[in-house]
Write a protein that holds these residues in place. Structure first.
Motif, short mmCIF file in Angstrom:
data_model
loop_
_atom_site.label_atom_id
_atom_site.label_comp_id
_atom_site.label_asym_id
_atom_site.label_seq_id
_atom_site.Cartn_x
_atom_site.Cartn_y
_atom_site.Cartn_z
N SER A 188 0.82 -1.21 0.00
CA SER A 188 0.00 0.00 0.00
C SER A 188 0.86 1.26 0.00
O SER A 188 0.47 2.28 -0.58
N GLY A 189 2.03 1.20 0.63
CA GLY A 189 2.91 2.37 0.64
C GLY A 189 3.41 2.72 -0.74
O GLY A 189 3.46 3.89 -1.12
N GLU A 190 3.79 1.71 -1.52
CA GLU A 190 4.26 1.94 -2.89
C GLU A 190 3.14 2.53 -3.76
O GLU A 190 3.35 3.47 -4.52
N LEU A 191 1.96 1.94 -3.62
CA LEU A 191 0.83 2.43 -4.43
C LEU A 191 0.46 3.86 -4.03
O LEU A 191 0.18 4.69 -4.91
N ARG A 192 0.47 4.15 -2.75
CA ARG A 192 0.16 5.51 -2.30
C ARG A 192 1.17 6.50 -2.87
O ARG A 192 0.80 7.59 -3.30
N SER A 193 2.45 6.11 -2.87
CA SER A 193 3.49 6.99 -3.40
C SER A 193 3.30 7.22 -4.89
O SER A 193 3.39 8.35 -5.38
N GLU A 194 3.00 6.17 -5.64
CA GLU A 194 2.88 6.27 -7.10
C GLU A 194 1.61 6.99 -7.55
O GLU A 194 1.62 7.71 -8.55
N LEU A 195 0.54 6.79 -6.80
CA LEU A 195 -0.76 7.30 -7.23
C LEU A 195 -1.16 8.62 -6.58
O LEU A 195 -1.98 9.36 -7.13
N ILE A 196 -0.60 8.91 -5.42
CA ILE A 196 -1.07 10.08 -4.67
C ILE A 196 0.07 11.05 -4.33
O ILE A 196 0.10 12.18 -4.79
#
Length: 352
Positions: A277-285
């Motif tokens: 979730s941390g990677e996705l949050r960084s990439e998307l938000i």
């Protein structure tokens, strides 16, 4: 529905000392007067008020006739003092040829609305640092086809008028569609201490194309694959940039991410299941939001290939960060809401 804008910078010709900002707007309407209709509720209200006051004054005058002059006239003046009957709406720009106008000519299938836009009366924190010489006309059309046809027609009319009024006035600048985004970033380069340059990239995939096509159905003031160069940090790129009100109000940087792998060899991202979730949050938000803010834009992220659970978790995080996170199922409806419906309400701040 569809937004676009025409921006005109008039300048004086050889035989003129000054030219009104609305000169070409007024001339186009006069040249095609049967195709344009002014929509002015303020003016209609003022007409009714003036008529009512005139009728009441005449009626009072008849009732006071028996007193003779000068009593009857003085009594009328007392009863109808100027400061007491100015109840109509003031006209802030009486020289304009109509600040909200409807076009019903043969160049479009459906009527088109024109709104004169200005920031001069806005609070200092919403006003540009330099007052622009541009005369801005926002276009509201039922379809992108109507919007594009009207823009082409109006621009051709300005060019034609310029050919026979050149000694008096010239259209120094005439910009619309993606050209307005070009000017937006050119201005950012001049004003920003961190943005040093910008250019258009060519990288894209099918999903990015789909999203950009949806944006172009809502506004012509958009570009895809914009990359900015900065003094410090990475050089961010935006899959799309949209400025529905031509740089007034909120503009949008649109990030498109495709984590799906089926039938899509062009996908660069690894499957979302391999990311925490941390990677996705960084990439998307987080990262794209930081990049968008460098260009004074609000972030919209459109993503495909997330599980329902991943999307719901990230959607809550995005909301708390003032980021619009959209997915494959809802992005068209949400883009319509943000790029058109919200802009239509925001436009009231800038309509003259």
């Amino acid at each position: 529905m569809y937004f676009d804008q025409i921006q005109i910078v008039p300048t004086t010709g050889r035989h003129a000392e000054q030219v009104p900002k609305d000169f070409f707007y007024s001339r186009v309407i006069e040249k095609n007067e049967s195709d344009f209709q002014e929509i002015s509720p303020q003016e209609e209200f003022n007409k009714k008020v003036r008529k009512l006051v005139r009728e009441q004054r005449e009626q009072i005058g008849k009732e006071l006739e028996e007193f003779g002059e000068p009593v009857s006239t003085v009594a009328q003046d007392v009863l109808f003092a100027e400061e007491q009957i100015r109840v109509g709406f003031p006209s802030r720009h009486p020289q304009s040829a109509g600040n909200t106008t409807k076009y019903t000519g043969e160049q479009t299938e459906h009527p088109v609305l024109l709104f004169v836009m200005d920031e001069r009366d806005k609070p200092p924190h919403r006003r540009s640092e330099e007052r622009s010489d541009k005369f801005k006309i926002s276009i509201l059309a039922k379809t992108s086809e109507d919007g594009e046809s009207f823009i082409g027609f109006f621009a051709n009319e300005i060019h034609e008028i310029s050919t026979y009024v050149g000694d008096y006035a010239e259209a120094k600048e005439l910009t619309y569609d993606g050209e307005i985004v070009h000017e937006y970033f050119d201005k950012k380069v001049k004003e920003s201490s961190n943005i040093t340059d910008w250019y258009l990239d060519e990288e894209n995939n099918d999903f990015e194309d789909e999203v950009f096509d949806s944006v172009c159905e809502l506004t012509g003031i958009a570009l895809e694959n914009v990359r900015i160069q900065v003094d410090v940090g990475d050089n961010p790129d935006f899959d799309a940039v949209a400025l529905p009100l031509g740089g007034m109000g909120t503009g949008y940087a649109i990030e498109v991410k495709d984590y799906s792998q089926e039938d899509n060899d062009a996908v660069d991202e690894s499957p979302s299941v391999s990311k925490d979730s941390g990677e996705l949050r960084s990439e998307l938000i987080r990262k794209p939001k930081d990049y968008a803010e460098q260009a004074d834009l609000q972030l919209i992220t459109v993503v495909r290939g997330l599980s329902e659970e991943q999307y719901e978790d990230l959607h809550r995080l995005a909301d708390s960060s003032n980021v619009a996170l959209l997915n494959e199922d809802n992005y068209e409806e949400r883009l319509s809401n943000m790029l058109f419906e919200q802009k239509l309400r925001e436009m009231s701040e800038f309509v003259v």
